[in-house]
Write a protein that holds these residues in place. Structure first.
Motif, PDB file in Angstrom:
ATOM      1  N   VAL A 126       0.823  -1.210   0.000  1.00 13.68           N
ATOM      2  CA  VAL A 126       0.000   0.000   0.000  1.00 13.68           C
ATOM      3  C   VAL A 126       0.857   1.260   0.000  1.00 13.68           C
ATOM      4  CG1 VAL A 126      -1.780   1.272   1.267  1.00 13.68           C
ATOM      5  CG2 VAL A 126      -1.912  -1.199   1.094  1.00 13.68           C
ATOM      6  N   SER A 127       2.012   1.239   0.630  1.00 19.14           N
ATOM      7  CA  SER A 127       2.867   2.437   0.679  1.00 19.14           C
ATOM      8  C   SER A 127       3.340   2.842  -0.719  1.00 19.14           C
ATOM      9  CB  SER A 127       4.056   2.215   1.613  1.00 19.14           C
ATOM     10  OG  SER A 127       4.960   1.265   1.076  1.00 19.14           O
ATOM     11  N   GLN A 163       0.269   4.577  -2.305  1.00 18.38           N
ATOM     12  CA  GLN A 163       0.074   5.894  -1.695  1.00 18.38           C
ATOM     13  C   GLN A 163       1.124   6.891  -2.174  1.00 18.38           C
ATOM     14  OE1 GLN A 163       0.127   4.533   2.395  1.00 18.38           O
ATOM     15  NE2 GLN A 163      -2.095   4.723   2.563  1.00 18.38           N
ATOM     16  N   ARG A 164       2.357   6.448  -2.279  1.00 19.12           N
ATOM     17  CA  ARG A 164       3.436   7.322  -2.745  1.00 19.12           C
ATOM     18  C   ARG A 164       3.212   7.731  -4.205  1.00 19.12           C
ATOM     19  NH1 ARG A 164       7.116   4.456  -0.461  1.00 19.12           N
ATOM     20  NH2 ARG A 164       7.692   3.245  -2.264  1.00 19.12           N
ATOM     21  N   VAL A 191       0.340   7.930  -5.845  1.00 15.89           N
ATOM     22  CA  VAL A 191      -0.782   8.867  -5.902  1.00 15.89           C
ATOM     23  C   VAL A 191      -0.330  10.249  -5.427  1.00 15.89           C
ATOM     24  CG1 VAL A 191      -3.044   9.413  -4.909  1.00 15.89           C
ATOM     25  CG2 VAL A 191      -2.558   7.079  -5.694  1.00 15.89           C
ATOM     26  N   LYS A 192       0.398  10.296  -4.350  1.00 18.89           N
ATOM     27  CA  LYS A 192       0.886  11.580  -3.804  1.00 18.89           C
ATOM     28  C   LYS A 192       1.819  12.291  -4.788  1.00 18.89           C
ATOM     29  CE  LYS A 192       3.469  13.490   0.055  1.00 18.89           C
ATOM     30  NZ  LYS A 192       4.910  13.457   0.055  1.00 18.89           N
TER      31      LYS A 192
END
Length: 83
Positions: free
Chosen positions: A12-13, A16-17, A19-20
């Motif tokens: 997931v990290s 998330q990275r 997308v950010k």
């Protein structure tokens, strides 16, 4: 890592990275990820939301996804934004 490890654990990290870090992201898009030969999850490609299938999300969320991107592309009001 097996080449056929379709059931590998999602990191997931990494998602998330990605997308950010996608600072100029359109209103709707899809990201495809894969696992390399060392077992590391990597971003493979990004696809525009207007050309993606539903991939099992609810009909309402899919139509809102398409409407958000279509209104952005056409410069029109997204009537489903607050639905």
């Amino acid at each position: 890592m097996r080449k056929d490890a379709w059931d590998s654990t999602l990191d997931v990290s990494v998602v998330q990275r990605a997308v950010k870090d996608f600072v100029d992201a359109p209103a709707a898009y899809g990201m495809d990820f894969g696992i390399d030969q060392y077992g590391h999850m990597k971003l493979v490609e990004i696809n525009d939301g207007h050309s993606l299938g539903s991939y099992g999300i609810s009909s309402l969320n899919y139509v809102k996804f398409l409407a958000a991107r279509w209104s952005e592309l056409t410069g029109t009001t997204d009537e489903l934004r607050h639905m």
